[in-house]
Design a protein around this motif. Structure first.
Motif, mmCIF file in Angstrom:
data_model
loop_
_atom_site.group_PDB
_atom_site.id
_atom_site.type_symbol
_atom_site.label_atom_id
_atom_site.label_comp_id
_atom_site.label_asym_id
_atom_site.label_seq_id
_atom_site.Cartn_x
_atom_site.Cartn_y
_atom_site.Cartn_z
ATOM 1 N N LEU A 1 7.659 39.465 -43.531
ATOM 2 C CA LEU A 1 7.705 40.090 -44.867
ATOM 3 C C LEU A 1 7.961 39.016 -45.917
ATOM 4 O O LEU A 1 8.516 37.959 -45.612
ATOM 5 N N SER A 2 7.550 39.333 -47.132
ATOM 6 C CA SER A 2 7.689 38.326 -48.194
ATOM 7 C C SER A 2 9.074 38.369 -48.808
ATOM 8 O O SER A 2 9.838 39.320 -48.592
ATOM 9 N N THR A 3 9.388 37.318 -49.570
ATOM 10 C CA THR A 3 10.693 37.249 -50.240
ATOM 11 C C THR A 3 10.870 38.436 -51.186
ATOM 12 O O THR A 3 11.948 39.028 -51.257
ATOM 13 N N SER A 4 9.791 38.778 -51.898
ATOM 14 C CA SER A 4 9.886 39.891 -52.860
ATOM 15 C C SER A 4 10.250 41.186 -52.148
ATOM 16 O O SER A 4 11.056 41.966 -52.661
ATOM 17 N N HIS A 5 9.668 41.409 -50.950
ATOM 18 C CA HIS A 5 9.992 42.635 -50.214
ATOM 19 C C HIS A 5 11.469 42.665 -49.863
ATOM 20 O O HIS A 5 12.134 43.690 -50.004
ATOM 21 N N MET B 1 3.304 47.104 -47.705
ATOM 22 C CA MET B 1 4.381 46.588 -48.568
ATOM 23 C C MET B 1 5.558 47.574 -48.629
ATOM 24 O O MET B 1 6.704 47.218 -48.406
ATOM 25 N N ILE B 2 5.187 48.855 -48.852
ATOM 26 C CA ILE B 2 6.244 49.879 -48.969
ATOM 27 C C ILE B 2 7.004 50.008 -47.654
ATOM 28 O O ILE B 2 8.213 50.161 -47.618
ATOM 29 N N ARG B 3 6.240 49.880 -46.546
ATOM 30 C CA ARG B 3 6.870 50.003 -45.224
ATOM 31 C C ARG B 3 7.901 48.877 -45.021
ATOM 32 O O ARG B 3 9.008 49.120 -44.555
ATOM 33 N N ASN B 4 7.490 47.671 -45.399
ATOM 34 C CA ASN B 4 8.405 46.524 -45.270
ATOM 35 C C ASN B 4 9.671 46.734 -46.076
ATOM 36 O O ASN B 4 10.781 46.485 -45.605
ATOM 37 N N ILE B 5 9.454 47.180 -47.318
ATOM 38 C CA ILE B 5 10.619 47.409 -48.195
ATOM 39 C C ILE B 5 11.519 48.497 -47.604
ATOM 40 O O ILE B 5 12.741 48.367 -47.568
#
Lengths: 642, 245
Positions: free
Chosen positions: B91-95, B1-5
């Motif tokens: 990746l998700s919308t939130s990311h 998740m952090i990587r995507n962000i």
């Protein structure tokens, strides 16, 4: 017919549609934000990190000691207008700060402090209560009236108030609250023992009236004169006030030392040249220097007052009228000073709310190198000051000569200070031989039981009426300086002992752009010096014109005289123009500096960014152009392919 | 998740720094911040080594400048059709929402840090309280973050950047207006004065002010963190609706 709720939430969300779901999402976000913040405002304790260097928002150990020392319950009633409508954010914020601080006090007092809030509505019983307790209504900057005060009571009918908790005294809020609680927790009126040669109680035999400052002190303290030889200071005396003690026998000096060792506070007026000491009727010379007497104690504790020099401050000099060449001339007398603004310590409770003080031929306080003692200046001269030998002003000073010979040392001199720290007795080997009483010898203390609580003032003339009171034609006395307030403030703070001495007024707004202030001051001094220089030259020219005109009074003026007068007048005009030009030059230097500071702050970063942007754009353009050339594509001047 | 962000944040940040308009924005911000301090605030005339005059204009500067950054976060993606491309990435919308916001917030931090000459000036000309100044900068950055999150939500609601900008300004103004005397006065007419006083603290100016005074208040931290979280939550909800994801 009964209906059942849809068991499938997914179908409900589908029916809501995408817009409906988005609306619910946004609404949930808003509700979450409001709910958490309202909960935090109501329920969370006042958890704050104080990042200020002076810990402005953190209670001092002095306050904590005061709160811990409450034996009998104390009740505080915060009297405030119910509606602070229209009072402006500053007042509302101050009212909140008062409430928050009282809440913090309550939590630290181990259940010995009760806080109540009395909301005042117009024409209500609460308003009558406020008026009866002499809580004054205040007016804010917009002209709106409101009540914000404090009534304190203890279990023995003790009653103290703060008639107005004003936003202008915000930096002294902690001191004011702790002072009130301290007075309620220790209800006895503090006793001030006074000793010294200064006739502050008056002298009927010599027709001397009591000093007016005494009336003010009596309102808050019990005053007890200490006469003759004293081998021990009474235990019920809280503060000793040394009023120019020129002669102190060894027993009394030892008694003072031991009084301090037992935790007694001391307000000492130690003046190398007391002008307020009256001359004997026969006009004989008297000793007016109190420094040598008290010096053994002061030196041991870590402070000294100059015995042979007084402070002279050109910027604070008081104007006096002197006779020169048979003419009355008004000039600055540098040995007398009026100290205001930055000369009075803004962060000290004693001087923080004072406007001006007048001192005459004040001595200079310095440290003698005892690391245990801290000297907190209360009154200081400007940097435009010098040490003046007493021989230069005794027996009769020449203010004009003093001004002409003035050479500023460039450093401020301390005239009054608060002393703190753990000190030891000036009699480490026990009482002096003069003390024979075995009981006193047995009670000898070599170290102080608590930190030193002392205010040292190197002037005694500030106590006399002449330095702060003006007598009107109808006999009424009007103060023109805050000398009496200074003395009462000092006694007030000292009466709380070391606990209250720690509670300085800690304020915002005292940190200055000192470099800029110094430049402004230098420009002002230079401007004044030039003005004086030119004024002297202009005065000389004017007196020449005067002498030419008067020599011909009643007779006709010769052509030569008329021409010379005309020449002199044009010289005056030229001089005035030169003066204006010079003054403009001096001020221009300061203006140029401020312009440079402004320009650097406003334009340095944007211009640097502009250059970076230009370099980046050019580099990209060149890169694109080079890439297209390598591929053999014709390019336009902007680097794009044709 | 952090990587995507982190990937999204980096991509956005590089996009900011390669556009001339970003530099123009920083130039405008630094000129306005310093100009208002020296001319409207009379900084040198006051002679005080405090930066409260400098910080007092920040809420009003951010009122315009943060919606200007925030308006392009989503509206530009909708208009250019790049949103489809973005959401095809794994990746998700939130990311995407968090990543884009962080890039904008870091960019705002860069703009804010470039006002350092004023800190340098007070240090050279006097002896300022550096703790208070650092606290003021932290408060200013959190305020910028709060306004950016709200502006991002405004941007996610429309494909038109101008509408996003106006909508963002309106929302930010509401957050500021809560602290105005007029609003508080109105509030006192509706609810008990004690509650009105409590509510008066729940606004961006009052919370920011405590940082400028040198006080880092837990409630002020909660205010800005929840403001950012709410803004991002609303953004994600609106982006999902727009993209049908």
């Amino acid at each position: 017919m009964m209906t059942t709720a849809d068991p499938n939430p997914a179908s409900l969300m589908t029916r809501l549609g995408r817009r409906g779901r988005a609306a619910i999402g946004v609404l949930l976000a808003a509700i979450f934000f409001l709910a958490i913040n309202i909960w935090a405002e109501i329920s969370l304790p006042n958890q704050r990190l104080d990042t200020t260097a002076e810990q402005l928002y953190t209670l001092t150990t002095g306050t904590k000691d005061v709160l811990a020392s409450i034996d009998e319950p104390v009740t505080l009633r915060l009297v405030r207008s119910r509606s602070l409508d229209g009072l402006g954010p500053q007042t509302v914020k101050h009212a909140q700060r008062v409430a928050e601080m009282l809440d913090l006090y309550r939590r630290l007092a181990n259940g010995k402090l009760r806080i109540e809030t009395v909301n005042v509505d117009p024409f209500s019983a609460a308003e009558d209560l406020a008026e009866a307790a002499r809580i004054s209504s205040q007016t804010n900057t917009a002209g709106a009236r409101f009540y914000l005060g404090l009534i304190g009571t203890n279990s023995t009918d003790g009653f103290e108030t703060i008639d107005r908790l004003s936003p202008t005294r915000a930096r002294f809020l902690e001191y004011d609250l702790s002072r009130l609680i301290h007075d309620l927790a220790t209800p006895r009126k503090p006793v001030v023992g006074v000793l010294g040669e200064l006739p502050i109680f008056g002298d009927r035999t010599r027709g001397l009236k009591a000093f007016t400052v005494l009336e003010g002190i009596r309102g808050f303290f019990e005053i007890r004169p200490i006469m003759g030889k004293v081998s021990a200071i009474d235990d019920d005396i809280d503060i000793i006030m040394l009023a120019q003690a020129v002669t102190l026998d060894p027993q009394t000096l030892y008694a003072i030392d031991q009084f301090v060792m037992r935790g007694g506070a001391i307000l000492a007026f130690v003046d190398p040249l007391s002008e307020a000491l009256p001359r004997p009727p026969d006009g004989a010379a008297i000793n007016r220097n109190a420094v040598p007497t008290i010096s053994p104690l002061l030196w041991h504790w870590g402070a000294a007052v100059s015995a042979t020099h007084v402070a002279a401050d050109r910027q604070a000099a008081i104007k006096v009228s002197v006779t020169q060449n048979g003419r009355q001339v008004v000039t600055d007398y540098v040995a007398w000073g009026e100290y205001s603004d930055r000369r009075l310590a803004a962060t000290e409770t004693i001087t923080g709310n004072l406007r001006r003080l007048q001192l005459r031929s004040s001595g200079i306080i310095s440290a003698t190198g005892n690391p245990a003692l801290t000297i907190h200046p209360l009154i200081s001269t400007s940097a435009d000051s010098m040490r003046l030998a007493i021989s230069a002003i005794e027996p009769v000073p020449n203010p004009i000569q003093l001004l002409a010979d003035f050479k500023a040392t460039g450093a401020p001199l301390v005239l009054a200070a608060r002393l703190s720290g753990i000190v030891t007795s000036a009699y480490p080997d026990g009482p002096p031989a003069e003390i024979a009483d075995p009981q006193i010898r047995g009670r000898h203390r070599a170290t102080a039981s608590s930190p030193l609580a002392m205010v040292l003032v190197a002037d005694s003339d500030l106590l006399s009426d002449q330095t702060w009171l003006e007598t009107r034609a109808d006999g009424g006395k009007v103060p023109f300086a805050n000398n009496a307030d200074f003395v009462i403030n000092a006694l007030d703070q000292l009466s709380g002992g070391a606990k209250m001495m720690d509670l300085r007024g800690r304020g915002v707004g005292e940190r200055r752009l000192t470099v800029l202030d110094d430049r402004n001051r230098q420009a002002e001094t230079a401007s004044r010096a030039r003005e004086a220089e030119f004024s002297q030259a202009i005065d000389q020219l004017r007196s020449k014109i005067e002498s030419r005109t008067s020599s011909r009074r009643g007779g006709a003026m010769s052509v030569e005289d008329a021409l010379e007068i005309e020449t002199l007048r044009s010289e005056i005009l030229t001089l005035r123009q030169q003066l204006r030009a010079r003054q403009f030059d001096v001020q221009k230097q300061v203006r140029d500096l401020t312009k440079q500071i402004q320009a650097a702050n406003i334009w340095a970063v944007p211009l640097s960014l502009g250059v970076i942007l230009l370099v980046l754009t050019t580099w990209r353009w060149l890169g694109r152009r080079r890439a297209l050339k390598l591929t053999g594509t014709a390019v336009q001047t902007d680097g794009r392919p044709v | 998740m952090i990587r995507n962000i982190a990937i999204i944040t980096w991509r956005e940040l590089v996009a900011y720094l390669t556009q001339p308009v970003a530099y123009v924005f920083i130039m405008a911000f630094t000129v306005l911040a310093a100009g208002l301090t020296f001319y409207a605030g009379g900084f040198l005339d006051r002679g005080s080594a405090e930066l409260s005059v400098f910080f007092q204009f920040h809420p009003w500067l951010y009122l315009v400048l943060m919606p200007a950054i925030g308006m392009r976060l989503w509206a530009e993606e909708y208009r250019g059709g790049t949103i489809e491309l973005l959401l095809t990435l794994p990746l998700s919308t939130s990311h995407a929402v968090v990543g884009k916001f962080l890039a904008a917030w870091i960019f705002a931090a860069l703009a804010l840090s470039l006002t350092f000459p004023i800190w340098l000036t007070v240090s050279l000309l006097g002896q300022p309280d550096h703790g208070v100044i650092a606290s003021g900068y932290l408060g200013s950055w959190l305020l910028a973050g709060g306004f950016l999150a709200v502006s991002a939500a405004a941007s996610a609601a429309t494909h038109n950047q101008v509408i996003a900008f106006i909508f963002g300004i309106t929302l930010c103004f509401l957050l500021l207006a809560g602290g105005a005397e007029m609003t508080q006065s109105l509030l006192r007419n509706w609810v008990d004065p004690a509650i009105a006083e409590g509510l008066a603290n729940i606004n961006a100016v009052a919370r920011f002010r405590s940082f400028v005074d040198g006080l880092i208040d837990l409630r002020a931290i909660i205010f800005f963190v929840t403001l950012i979280a709410s803004g991002l939550f609303a953004s994600a909800a609106l982006v999902r609706v727009r993209t049908g994801s």
